[in-house]
Design a protein around this motif. Sequence first.
Motif, PDB file in Angstrom:
ATOM      1  N   ALA A  44      -1.612   6.476 -15.847  1.00 55.79           N
ATOM      2  CA  ALA A  44      -2.332   6.434 -14.648  1.00 55.79           C
ATOM      3  C   ALA A  44      -3.676   7.139 -14.949  1.00 55.79           C
ATOM      4  O   ALA A  44      -3.929   8.162 -15.628  1.00 55.79           O
ATOM      5  CB  ALA A  44      -1.278   7.475 -13.865  1.00 55.79           C
ATOM      6  N   ILE A  46      -7.182   8.512 -12.726  1.00 53.75           N
ATOM      7  CA  ILE A  46      -7.907   8.977 -11.304  1.00 53.75           C
ATOM      8  C   ILE A  46      -9.368   8.568 -11.671  1.00 53.75           C
ATOM      9  O   ILE A  46      -9.980   9.040 -12.458  1.00 53.75           O
ATOM     10  CB  ILE A  46      -7.630  10.626 -11.179  1.00 53.75           C
ATOM     11  CG1 ILE A  46      -6.219  10.841 -11.225  1.00 53.75           C
ATOM     12  CG2 ILE A  46      -8.367  10.956  -9.981  1.00 53.75           C
ATOM     13  CD1 ILE A  46      -5.855  12.577 -10.913  1.00 53.75           C
ATOM     14  N   SER A  51      -9.441   7.698  -6.155  1.00 49.88           N
ATOM     15  CA  SER A  51      -8.485   6.632  -5.986  1.00 49.88           C
ATOM     16  C   SER A  51      -7.750   6.892  -7.476  1.00 49.88           C
ATOM     17  O   SER A  51      -8.113   7.333  -8.408  1.00 49.88           O
ATOM     18  CB  SER A  51      -8.972   5.198  -6.020  1.00 49.88           C
ATOM     19  OG  SER A  51     -10.116   5.033  -7.030  1.00 49.88           O
ATOM     20  N   GLY A  52      -6.350   6.303  -7.456  1.00 51.87           N
ATOM     21  CA  GLY A  52      -5.555   6.196  -8.643  1.00 51.87           C
ATOM     22  C   GLY A  52      -5.194   4.842  -8.874  1.00 51.87           C
ATOM     23  O   GLY A  52      -5.029   3.993  -8.120  1.00 51.87           O
ATOM     24  N   LEU A  71      -2.614   6.212  -2.792  1.00 50.88           N
ATOM     25  CA  LEU A  71      -3.410   6.254  -4.189  1.00 50.88           C
ATOM     26  C   LEU A  71      -5.047   5.908  -3.919  1.00 50.88           C
ATOM     27  O   LEU A  71      -5.895   5.634  -4.998  1.00 50.88           O
ATOM     28  CB  LEU A  71      -2.921   5.175  -5.232  1.00 50.88           C
ATOM     29  CG  LEU A  71      -1.769   5.972  -5.855  1.00 50.88           C
ATOM     30  CD1 LEU A  71      -1.061   4.908  -6.852  1.00 50.88           C
ATOM     31  CD2 LEU A  71      -2.022   7.204  -6.767  1.00 50.88           C
ATOM     32  N   VAL A  75      -6.927  11.861  -4.610  1.00 54.86           N
ATOM     33  CA  VAL A  75      -5.927  12.145  -5.704  1.00 54.86           C
ATOM     34  C   VAL A  75      -6.750  13.079  -6.421  1.00 54.86           C
ATOM     35  O   VAL A  75      -7.845  12.601  -6.923  1.00 54.86           O
ATOM     36  CB  VAL A  75      -5.681  10.946  -6.492  1.00 54.86           C
ATOM     37  CG1 VAL A  75      -4.597  11.343  -7.752  1.00 54.86           C
ATOM     38  CG2 VAL A  75      -4.618  10.019  -5.481  1.00 54.86           C
ATOM     39  N   VAL A  78      -2.625  13.834 -11.631  1.00 54.94           N
ATOM     40  CA  VAL A  78      -1.411  13.161 -11.933  1.00 54.94           C
ATOM     41  C   VAL A  78      -0.919  13.760 -13.153  1.00 54.94           C
ATOM     42  O   VAL A  78      -1.365  13.997 -14.134  1.00 54.94           O
ATOM     43  CB  VAL A  78      -1.782  11.743 -12.275  1.00 54.94           C
ATOM     44  CG1 VAL A  78      -0.329  11.035 -12.247  1.00 54.94           C
ATOM     45  CG2 VAL A  78      -2.399  10.890 -10.822  1.00 54.94           C
ATOM     46  N   ALA A  87       1.603  13.009  -8.434  1.00 54.24           N
ATOM     47  CA  ALA A  87       0.314  12.830  -7.894  1.00 54.24           C
ATOM     48  C   ALA A  87       0.113  14.051  -6.951  1.00 54.24           C
ATOM     49  O   ALA A  87       0.911  14.280  -5.967  1.00 54.24           O
ATOM     50  CB  ALA A  87      -0.272  11.717  -7.403  1.00 54.24           C
ATOM     51  N   LYS A  89      -2.672  15.445  -4.202  1.00 55.48           N
ATOM     52  CA  LYS A  89      -3.705  15.270  -3.312  1.00 55.48           C
ATOM     53  C   LYS A  89      -4.815  16.205  -2.887  1.00 55.48           C
ATOM     54  O   LYS A  89      -4.208  17.785  -3.110  1.00 55.48           O
ATOM     55  CB  LYS A  89      -3.353  14.221  -2.035  1.00 55.48           C
ATOM     56  CG  LYS A  89      -2.578  13.252  -2.538  1.00 55.48           C
ATOM     57  CD  LYS A  89      -2.570  12.158  -1.437  1.00 55.48           C
ATOM     58  CE  LYS A  89      -4.021  11.449  -1.398  1.00 55.48           C
ATOM     59  NZ  LYS A  89      -3.985  10.335  -0.446  1.00 55.48           N
TER      60      LYS A  89
END
Length: 241
Positions: A44, A46, A51-52, A71, A75, A78, A87, A89
């Motif tokens: 994952a 970022i 955004s992820g 996502l 974010v 993670v 995740a 936020k």
Amino acid sequence: MPIILLLQLSNQTGLLSLGDLLLQAATVLHEGVVQVVGSSSAFAAIKSDGSGIIWGDAAKGGDSSRVEHRLQEGVVQVVGSSSAFAAIKSDGSVFSLVSTACGGDISCFEHQLQEGVVQVVSNYLAFAAVKSDGSVITWGDAAKGGDSSRVEHRLQEGVVQVVGSSSAFAAIKSDGSIIIWGDAAHGGDISRVEHRLQEGVVQVVGSSSAFAAIKSDGSVITWGAPANGGDISRVEHRLRE
């Protein structure tokens, strides 16, 4: 293993080939990435715009289609277990990314994770979230730390940090005491040294199956699997202060 790349990719000509997906993924990940974390078989990322992006084995955290809309922005962190991601936020909420069997199912606690989360920690099969009020919420494999009901009354306030071994968690409270839960064989049992962990603890570190605590007097206390650092008898005389 199947690879699923969940990106904001347009497909104006029909189905994209795997090669096309990889090429476009490389473009999306070419700049602005500020963090990358992994599960056992997925990653994952970022980006600086919040955004992820998730990719890898769908069964190990690589499929975020269920929460892809969450996502797109905001974010900030993670965290990965063996087969899932969680995740955080910017509004302090937490959501999970797939694999309900390995920490991905937060449905029972989702209402408690809508705001105020300041830290999320994972072990192999579970997660623990610390909230701004000092409380802790856990989910995932019950035997590996996902069930903290045995010590829940002590996790309602005052927790300042949580760390994990592979299958247990340790929480430090503001009064310097330690709370442990999870698999006893992997550090989840402190009965042997509990009397020494009631105050003065300033840091805890976990190995795969044991923990070590540093106290304010400079001494170190360990517990868990002896072969993984839980037994310091050989060097204890050098760790007393």
